[in-house]
Write a protein that holds these residues in place. Structure first.
Motif, PDB file in Angstrom:
ATOM      1  N   ALA A 197      37.844  52.501  73.967  1.00 21.18           N
ATOM      2  CA  ALA A 197      36.973  52.683  72.803  1.00 21.18           C
ATOM      3  C   ALA A 197      35.631  53.285  73.205  1.00 21.18           C
ATOM      4  CB  ALA A 197      36.771  51.342  72.095  1.00 21.18           C
ATOM      5  N   GLU A 198      35.079  52.839  74.352  1.00 20.12           N
ATOM      6  CA  GLU A 198      33.813  53.403  74.828  1.00 20.12           C
ATOM      7  C   GLU A 198      33.961  54.882  75.150  1.00 20.12           C
ATOM      8  OE1 GLU A 198      32.702  51.031  78.114  1.00 20.12           O
ATOM      9  OE2 GLU A 198      31.962  49.356  76.908  1.00 20.12           O
ATOM     10  N   MET A 199      35.094  55.262  75.769  1.00 19.18           N
ATOM     11  CA  MET A 199      35.291  56.663  76.121  1.00 19.18           C
ATOM     12  C   MET A 199      35.485  57.541  74.889  1.00 19.18           C
ATOM     13  SD  MET A 199      37.691  56.378  79.526  1.00 19.18           S
ATOM     14  CE  MET A 199      37.522  58.127  79.836  1.00 19.18           C
ATOM     15  N   LEU A 200      36.075  56.985  73.825  1.00 20.84           N
ATOM     16  CA  LEU A 200      36.319  57.749  72.609  1.00 20.84           C
ATOM     17  C   LEU A 200      35.137  57.709  71.644  1.00 20.84           C
ATOM     18  CD1 LEU A 200      40.039  56.760  71.934  1.00 20.84           C
ATOM     19  CD2 LEU A 200      39.196  58.962  72.745  1.00 20.84           C
ATOM     20  N   GLY A 201      34.137  56.898  71.937  1.00 23.21           N
ATOM     21  CA  GLY A 201      32.997  56.786  71.036  1.00 23.21           C
ATOM     22  C   GLY A 201      33.288  55.930  69.824  1.00 23.21           C
ATOM     23  N   MET A 202      34.258  55.026  69.950  1.00 21.86           N
ATOM     24  CA  MET A 202      34.634  54.167  68.822  1.00 21.86           C
ATOM     25  C   MET A 202      33.899  52.835  68.901  1.00 21.86           C
ATOM     26  SD  MET A 202      38.747  54.715  68.335  1.00 21.86           S
ATOM     27  CE  MET A 202      39.127  53.818  69.825  1.00 21.86           C
ATOM     28  N   SER A 203      33.644  52.271  67.746  1.00 23.07           N
ATOM     29  CA  SER A 203      33.123  50.913  67.664  1.00 23.07           C
ATOM     30  C   SER A 203      34.258  49.980  67.252  1.00 23.07           C
ATOM     31  CB  SER A 203      31.975  50.827  66.653  1.00 23.07           C
ATOM     32  OG  SER A 203      32.400  51.262  65.382  1.00 23.07           O
ATOM     33  N   ILE A 204      34.170  48.728  67.676  1.00 24.34           N
ATOM     34  CA  ILE A 204      35.222  47.730  67.429  1.00 24.34           C
ATOM     35  C   ILE A 204      34.632  46.608  66.599  1.00 24.34           C
ATOM     36  CG2 ILE A 204      36.942  46.217  68.473  1.00 24.34           C
ATOM     37  CD1 ILE A 204      36.660  47.833  71.025  1.00 24.34           C
TER      38      ILE A 204
END
Length: 739
Positions: free
Chosen positions: A682-689
């Protein structure tokens, strides 16, 4: 009688000037040489009239006294030349030059104590006669060279100077320029040509010219600033006159009365001593206040003011605020309109250009601390002090002229470098005084000392910044090493535990098959092989998770985004699960299949681990819902299970490596890297969880991918609590966490 009175007054005044100049700055070359010149000058005047104290002085006495006079006048003229040479060179000539010239001057002066210059001198019935020696012409030539050299140096200094400096030199040059040629003519040349000396007396009378002009330059134009010395001398003189002398007279009077009684005499002495020790400080304070009112009311003690300024800076944690408060103190005491310390961006290492100081606003100076982003020419580093009053000097270059023009446009009169132990740290800009443009030498010297003190504090402050930055870097490196060490330790512990079970299964069934292969039925052999195959799959899954974590943490994997249909990604994510897990997943998509710009591999890896986590922590047979959609706010994806939920106390740490929920794990499998892999991807894709969990109702994991253009994906957010944007709003009850 008139000659004797004049000699006493002139010699006393010359000695007073000598003492005053020396006490102003005893360590300065200019002060020492000028004080010595006035000392010999006063002694020369005194010795020249000693024969008048006798009714009929002998030729031997007159000859000896005039030889001493010649000796003293050469020394006086020689030290005047050394002063003029040092004044021309702005401080001090080379040591070698000083030694050579001092030796030559002393040799020529000692020559006058012999009969080679003056053989015989007599004074009888008011008539002075002399018989010159063979080297008398050398003596006259020496005086002409030394006096002319001094005048030449002063004239060169006057031509090079501007403003107040030019006025100082002009007055000294006017006094000595008139006196030296006339003195040589009246006291040396004409007496050597005539049998009777009738002109020397006029040379002594003319001594008031250099004494008066030099005194005027000392006091009016602050030459070698002697104002403090004058004030201190007056302080001690008044204290002696009004307290010391009366106390001494009282002691002598009473001691004469009881001089025969030793006990009374001892008691009287002790009482007078105690009275002197007790009252002297009070008398000195009173006379000091009187002197400050009578002489130079605006004068200050530079040492005391510098000490107070330094204390003011040290009392503040932020050196910029301390410098601003110290500038307020200095502006008020010196009467400056503005005083600004500038530390350029190149010194602060990208923190901007610091401006700290004080400006006169209304009824007094106000401190300020600012950060400038512009790049004024005055903000650059320089090693020499620039004075606006020296504009037009023949030695200034184009850079200095530009700096002085900038000073004029900003209302400043000086730019002083902020010297620190490691070099120049910035510039101290000095504003003009309300009544005049030029700075006094005492003011300039203090401001240079103040600038050096600011440079010292600023450099130490910046060094502390750098030190703290290095400490923080080392702390982060230590934390990373400790985390890496803990990670390795956890890997070893978990590997020895998690790998033991499948290896034991493989070893046990393989050994059993090897020993009793012929005795087992085909169905039993198949069951044993199934158990072994499950153990192998578990080993492969463990190795895969370690390998994936290793790749993600090492930075060897970088996102390669492209356009993909969300439905295709969901289909591949469900297909990657085991058959029994695949049947439990329900896919829900918004109407209209939309494409997203993302790295397919990383998103599939993230979804597979979220789905496996949901299947593991929910009851068999219960569905797991995978839903998603996209809009202007980005793409949102949720994975919802119907398990027991996640306890609130473990929610924050469940995305850390090797974290397992032992109480709710139905299969007791895994090593706690699944959600850690979700976090890394998620960090590499720029996503928030986003995590929404309710005890007894299950958990919902939401992913939000911000909108991105064709050039790449959004920057990865730092792990922490963050809103998830497009994830559907959760109900008001339950536990929520944003990463």
């Amino acid at each position: 009688m008139v000659e004797i009175v004049f000699a006493v007054l002139a010699s006393t005044f010359s000695l007073f000037l000598s003492l005053t100049v020396y006490r102003a700055r005893p360590d300065a070359f200019l002060n020492r040489t000028l004080a010595t010149a006035f000392l010999f000058f006063g002694a020369w005047i005194a010795c020249s009239f000693c024969h008048l104290l006798l009714v009929d002085p002998s030729p031997y006495f007159v000859t000896r006294m005039y030889r001493i006079c010649y000796f003293l006048v050469v020394l006086a003229t020689g030290f005047l030349f050394l002063f003029a040479l040092g004044f021309l060179r702005d401080g001090r000539p080379e040591k070698r030059t000083i030694r050579i010239m001092a030796a030559a001057i002393l040799s020529l002066a000692l020559l006058n104590l012999t009969g080679l210059t003056l053989r015989r001198a007599t004074y009888h019935a008011g008539v002075y006669t002399q018989k010159n020696g063979p080297l008398y012409a050398v003596f006259v030539f020496t005086e002409a060279v030394l006096g002319g050299g001094a005048l030449l140096c002063l004239e060169m200094k006057r031509r090079r100077s501007r403003g107040t400096d030019r006025a100082r030199v002009t007055y000294i040059l006017a006094g000595f320029g008139v006196y030296i040629p006339l003195a040589i003519l009246l006291a040396l040349v004409l007496p050597g040509l005539m049998e009777r000396d009738v002109t020397t007396i006029y040379a002594y009378y003319l001594s008031v010219l250099p004494l008066g002009c030099t005194a005027y330059a000392l006091l009016k134009h602050r030459l070698l600033d002697v104002r403090l010395a004058v004030r201190y001398s007056f302080t001690y003189l008044v204290a002696i006159l009004i307290f010391g002398l009366p106390l001494l007279s009282l002691y002598l009077a009473f001691s004469s009365l009881w001089r025969y009684d030793s006990r009374v005499y001892a008691a009287l002495s002790a009482s007078i001593l105690a009275l002197a020790v007790t009252l002297t400080p009070a008398v000195l304070r009173w006379s000091g206040r009187l002197a400050s009112r009578l002489f130079f009311a605006g004068l200050y003690d530079e040492v005391e003011l510098l000490h107070r300024s330094s204390e003011t800076i040290m009392q503040q944690e932020d050196v910029r605020r301390g410098v601003a408060e110290a500038a307020v103190l200095v502006c008020r005491r010196l009467g400056l309109r503005e005083l600004t310390a500038v530390v350029p961006d190149t010194v602060t290492e990208g923190r901007g250009t610091w401006l700290m100081g004080a400006r006169w606003e209304g009824d007094g100076p106000k401190g300020f601390v600012e950060v400038a982003r512009d790049n004024s020419p005055l903000y650059g580093l320089r090693e020499e002090t620039i004075l606006f009053e020296d504009r037009g000097s023949a030695t200034e270059d184009s850079r200095e002229r530009a700096a002085r023009a900038e000073l004029a446009s900003t209302g400043m009169v000086a730019a002083i470098p902020l010297w620190g132990p490691g070099g120049v740290q910035g510039t101290l800009l000095v504003g003009e005084k309300p009544n005049r443009l030029a700075l006094d030498p005492l003011d300039l010297k203090f401001l240079e000392d103040f600038a050096r003190r600011i440079g010292l504090f600023v450099e130490h402050y910046l060094l502390s910044f750098r030190l703290i930055s290095k400490v923080e870097e080392l702390t982060r490196a230590r934390d990373l090493l400790e985390e890496s060490d803990r990670f390795k330790t956890d890997i070893i512990n978990l590997t020895s535990h998690e790998f033991r079970t499948p290896l034991t299964v493989l070893q046990g069934f393989a050994g059993f098959l090897a020993e009793r292969f012929d005795d087992l039925k085909d169905e039993e052999k198949k069951d044993f092989l199934d158990y072994m195959l499950q153990a192998c799959r578990r080993l492969v899954r463990l190795v895969d998770e370690f390998y994936i974590v290793s790749l993600l943490k090492s930075g060897k994997v970088s996102p390669s985004p492209a356009r993909h249909a969300l439905s295709d990604i969901f289909e591949d994510a469900v297909r990657s699960l085991e058959e029994r897990g695949e049947s439990r997943v329900r896919v829900m998509l918004e109407e209209g299949d939309k494409e997203i710009y993302v790295d397919r591999r990383l998103l599939l890896l993230c979804l597979r681990h979220l789905l496996e986590n949901a299947l593991r922590y929910s009851e068999p047979g219960t569905p797991v819902v995978l839903s998603g959609g996209s809009g202007k706010g980005g793409t949102w994806i949720t994975v919802k299970d119907h398990g027991e939920g996640i306890p609130p106390e473990v929610v924050e740490g469940m995305f850390e490596p090797f974290t397992r929920l032992e109480e709710t794990d139905k299969h007791k499998e895994g090593i706690g890297l699944g959600l850690y892999i979700v976090r890394l991807t998620a960090e590499m894709l720029g996503m928030s969880i986003r995590v929404d969990s309710r005890p007894g109702e299950g958990s919902t994991f939401g992913l939000h991918l911000p909108p991105s253009g064709p050039l790449g994906v959004a920057q990865a957010p730092r792990p922490g609590l963050q809103p998830a944007g497009g994830v559907p709003e959760a109900p008001s009850e339950g536990m929520e966490m944003f990463i």
